[in-house]
Design a protein around this motif. Sequence first.
Motif, PDB file in Angstrom:
ATOM      1  N   THR A  94       1.503  -7.120  24.840  1.00 55.70           N
ATOM      2  CA  THR A  94       2.044  -5.818  25.219  1.00 55.70           C
ATOM      3  C   THR A  94       2.228  -4.969  23.972  1.00 55.70           C
ATOM      4  O   THR A  94       2.691  -5.454  22.950  1.00 55.70           O
ATOM      5  CB  THR A  94       3.393  -5.989  25.940  1.00 55.70           C
ATOM      6  N   GLN A  95       1.850  -3.692  24.072  1.00 53.89           N
ATOM      7  CA  GLN A  95       1.937  -2.792  22.929  1.00 53.89           C
ATOM      8  C   GLN A  95       2.865  -1.634  23.225  1.00 53.89           C
ATOM      9  O   GLN A  95       2.904  -1.120  24.349  1.00 53.89           O
ATOM     10  CB  GLN A  95       0.541  -2.233  22.589  1.00 53.89           C
ATOM     11  N   GLU A  96       3.597  -1.235  22.218  1.00 52.09           N
ATOM     12  CA  GLU A  96       4.452  -0.065  22.334  1.00 52.09           C
ATOM     13  C   GLU A  96       3.619   1.179  21.996  1.00 52.09           C
ATOM     14  O   GLU A  96       2.842   1.171  21.048  1.00 52.09           O
ATOM     15  CB  GLU A  96       5.629  -0.189  21.370  1.00 52.09           C
ATOM     16  N   VAL A  97       3.772   2.244  22.800  1.00 47.96           N
ATOM     17  CA  VAL A  97       2.932   3.424  22.635  1.00 47.96           C
ATOM     18  C   VAL A  97       3.771   4.629  22.199  1.00 47.96           C
ATOM     19  O   VAL A  97       3.403   5.763  22.448  1.00 47.96           O
ATOM     20  CB  VAL A  97       2.164   3.750  23.930  1.00 47.96           C
ATOM     21  N   ASN A  98       4.932   4.355  21.590  1.00 47.25           N
ATOM     22  CA  ASN A  98       5.701   5.482  21.072  1.00 47.25           C
ATOM     23  C   ASN A  98       4.868   6.239  20.047  1.00 47.25           C
ATOM     24  O   ASN A  98       4.221   5.638  19.199  1.00 47.25           O
ATOM     25  CB  ASN A  98       6.969   4.975  20.381  1.00 47.25           C
ATOM     26  N   GLY A  99       4.876   7.553  20.104  1.00 43.07           N
ATOM     27  CA  GLY A  99       4.153   8.296  19.084  1.00 43.07           C
ATOM     28  C   GLY A  99       3.670   9.636  19.575  1.00 43.07           C
ATOM     29  O   GLY A  99       3.948  10.083  20.683  1.00 43.07           O
ATOM     30  N   ALA A 100       2.901  10.284  18.711  1.00 43.46           N
ATOM     31  CA  ALA A 100       2.444  11.646  18.982  1.00 43.46           C
ATOM     32  C   ALA A 100       1.148  11.655  19.776  1.00 43.46           C
ATOM     33  O   ALA A 100       0.380  10.696  19.770  1.00 43.46           O
ATOM     34  CB  ALA A 100       2.249  12.397  17.670  1.00 43.46           C
ATOM     35  N   VAL A 155      -3.682   6.248  26.334  1.00 46.03           N
ATOM     36  CA  VAL A 155      -3.049   6.412  27.642  1.00 46.03           C
ATOM     37  C   VAL A 155      -3.224   7.874  28.027  1.00 46.03           C
ATOM     38  O   VAL A 155      -2.870   8.770  27.260  1.00 46.03           O
ATOM     39  CB  VAL A 155      -1.554   6.059  27.596  1.00 46.03           C
ATOM     40  N   GLU A 156      -3.786   8.108  29.224  1.00 42.92           N
ATOM     41  CA  GLU A 156      -4.022   9.476  29.684  1.00 42.92           C
ATOM     42  C   GLU A 156      -3.201   9.739  30.944  1.00 42.92           C
ATOM     43  O   GLU A 156      -3.250   8.966  31.900  1.00 42.92           O
ATOM     44  CB  GLU A 156      -5.511   9.686  29.976  1.00 42.92           C
ATOM     45  N   ILE A 157      -2.430  10.800  30.923  1.00 40.44           N
ATOM     46  CA  ILE A 157      -1.589  11.193  32.056  1.00 40.44           C
ATOM     47  C   ILE A 157      -2.061  12.560  32.516  1.00 40.44           C
ATOM     48  O   ILE A 157      -2.027  13.528  31.747  1.00 40.44           O
ATOM     49  CB  ILE A 157      -0.108  11.244  31.637  1.00 40.44           C
ATOM     50  N   LYS A 158      -2.508  12.634  33.751  1.00 39.53           N
ATOM     51  CA  LYS A 158      -3.189  13.852  34.204  1.00 39.53           C
ATOM     52  C   LYS A 158      -2.495  14.461  35.418  1.00 39.53           C
ATOM     53  O   LYS A 158      -2.260  13.793  36.422  1.00 39.53           O
ATOM     54  CB  LYS A 158      -4.638  13.513  34.543  1.00 39.53           C
ATOM     55  N   LYS A 159      -2.168  15.763  35.304  1.00 40.25           N
ATOM     56  CA  LYS A 159      -1.659  16.543  36.426  1.00 40.25           C
ATOM     57  C   LYS A 159      -2.790  17.486  36.845  1.00 40.25           C
ATOM     58  O   LYS A 159      -3.163  18.394  36.091  1.00 40.25           O
ATOM     59  CB  LYS A 159      -0.438  17.361  36.012  1.00 40.25           C
ATOM     60  N   SER A 160      -3.328  17.260  37.992  1.00 36.16           N
ATOM     61  CA  SER A 160      -4.519  18.029  38.383  1.00 36.16           C
ATOM     62  C   SER A 160      -4.241  19.098  39.428  1.00 36.16           C
ATOM     63  O   SER A 160      -5.073  19.971  39.642  1.00 36.16           O
ATOM     64  CB  SER A 160      -5.611  17.089  38.899  1.00 36.16           C
ATOM     65  N   ILE A 175      -2.511  13.035  26.339  1.00 36.85           N
ATOM     66  CA  ILE A 175      -3.304  11.952  25.761  1.00 36.85           C
ATOM     67  C   ILE A 175      -2.542  11.355  24.582  1.00 36.85           C
ATOM     68  O   ILE A 175      -2.164  12.072  23.642  1.00 36.85           O
ATOM     69  CB  ILE A 175      -4.688  12.460  25.292  1.00 36.85           C
ATOM     70  N   TYR A 176      -2.331  10.033  24.642  1.00 31.02           N
ATOM     71  CA  TYR A 176      -1.615   9.327  23.574  1.00 31.02           C
ATOM     72  C   TYR A 176      -2.446   8.144  23.114  1.00 31.02           C
ATOM     73  O   TYR A 176      -2.926   7.339  23.925  1.00 31.02           O
ATOM     74  CB  TYR A 176      -0.247   8.837  24.073  1.00 31.02           C
ATOM     75  N   LYS A 177      -2.583   7.997  21.820  1.00 32.44           N
ATOM     76  CA  LYS A 177      -3.365   6.895  21.255  1.00 32.44           C
ATOM     77  C   LYS A 177      -2.578   5.592  21.345  1.00 32.44           C
ATOM     78  O   LYS A 177      -1.367   5.572  21.143  1.00 32.44           O
ATOM     79  CB  LYS A 177      -3.696   7.178  19.783  1.00 32.44           C
ATOM     80  N   ILE A 178      -3.273   4.485  21.623  1.00 31.38           N
ATOM     81  CA  ILE A 178      -2.662   3.160  21.586  1.00 31.38           C
ATOM     82  C   ILE A 178      -2.806   2.615  20.172  1.00 31.38           C
ATOM     83  O   ILE A 178      -3.913   2.530  19.660  1.00 31.38           O
ATOM     84  CB  ILE A 178      -3.329   2.214  22.596  1.00 31.38           C
TER      85      ILE A 178
END
Length: 593
Positions: A474-480, A577-582, A590-593
Amino acid sequence: MNKPLMLLAVTGMLATGCGAKQEEYPNTGSAVYEKMMGSMTSVDELVLGQNYYTTAALAVRNESGARLGLLSRHDKVTVVSFDGISGKSGYVQITFRKKSYHNILDSEKFFVSLKYLSESIEDYRDFKGKYFVIQNLATERLRVYENICNAQKVCNHKMVMETEMAVGENTKETRSIVGSFRITDWWKFYQDHAGHYPSWYRDSYPEPPKAGSGFLKWFKSRYMPVIGDDRKGDMRGAFGWYTAWVGPNHHSQWTHGTIGWGSDKDKLIKATKKFSINLIANPRSSGCSRLNNEAIAYLRELLPVGTPIIKVYAKEALLDKNRSKYTFEHDSWDYILTKNNAYSTTNFSADKSSVLSRGVGKDRWIEEGTFSVDNYPTMYNFTPGEDLSSREAKTSTSGNVYRVDEDKMKGIYYVDAGLLENYSHPKTEEIVKGGFRNELAPDYVILTEGNDKSEATYTRPEGDNDDEEVYIVTQEVNGAGAAVVERGDKQYASDMKNAFVTGENLERDSEINIRVQVSSGSIAKFSLVAVDEDDWKLVMSEETSKSSDKLIKSFIKRYFKNKKEVAVRVRVNSSSVEIKKSAGRNVEFIYKI
């Protein structure tokens, strides 16, 4: 529990030292301990110079009555004077038989209540019962055996239960210890004395989270008891339904249940081993052996006080590779968990027929269910410490949870027979010993020359539990990251906190926060909330929805049409990780892992 936790409890006791007259439980600090008196009722029964044992966690005071610290149960002291504390009855002067008692402040004289002294203790070393327990810390497996030996004292025991457990975190302060112990008490709905982990249930407490709740709900303030004007507690119900105290030299490490309900089965035992959860808190264990609640309730039914619990760190094998005395058919056990006797050692098992025979009204029932008892032994191969990685380890077991080098491992544990052959505890800093100082295990747990090893196997048979899921890191994705809007014509700086990815899945129990910098000094805030198994929604914070900032108001109106929450799709790939509101104007985070 671990030593630091006990020290916290003691520190809390010390803080009330000079206010002894106002103490609700002046002798022990605990409502339950206050009832656990010894055999002495008056000073006439004591002998000067004789050694006595404490029957409970016992307060030590000076001549003025101020509290100096707390002795542990079964500590040994010597009575040196019958002159007690002025103005207080029932106190005698003592000295300590050893100097290892923790957090006892210095004083010219020390006093304790004579009511909590006994001439001897029951250590249960010679206990002869139907069952015994072996916990293999290396594979995080607890197994119960029926004690079967012939007239020549050749033993080949029958395993009657196997279950996964979670042991202590792999740190110096929290690793589980090995040793030969005996059960000294059974508690129902236990909580630590400092109140960090409030009871799973108590009549005066809020109802616990509902069955099926996510792991993190058990940390929320609304489930903690009100103490004074505040809600107190870090994690509700960490000890679960039942707790087995063990001794001697236990290091405050018990065998107990966990958060969750019986209907949650082992879901939350597996959750305690997730990397993401352990980043947020320390739920796996601080040294105790943690089981699911159905399993610990069944042990409470099966195992009386005195039952041996042998904790080893061993390679596993099968004495009979065919396991000819076993079948794949599991037993079942019906239970009813009741509200009665919470936080008490005066408790009854949850066996359904016993509950019904006692006539416990349905208004006192909490949960009714059936536990499927795994009585087919499965062995797990040892994984060399130098090769172990979180990607290789199983969810259920690593085969070497503390990554001990193979050359430190001595002997074999035959899981189908409940026997140890040429075993000794690994001599390494990762393995600390407790229990009886000169007992590896009871004699009947040691393999003898009379045992037949012609059908033994030291490699896990093919096909055994091949369907076990592989534990993926499991990876933490905190960041810009970036908020890309209107198909790439504009980008806003964005960041995400409290997000964890396991494989291709975003953890659904985390409270994921997202911020978008609309301009310098203008930040819109959101939470990413799970709706069901596949769907998510982006929820605007109250601060953002009520903001008077013109740029934030414009951003919300243009891209969210002033809605406080919108549906989004979440996609996890190998690099982001991509979060999309369509719906409406498109926004994609868009957040880099």
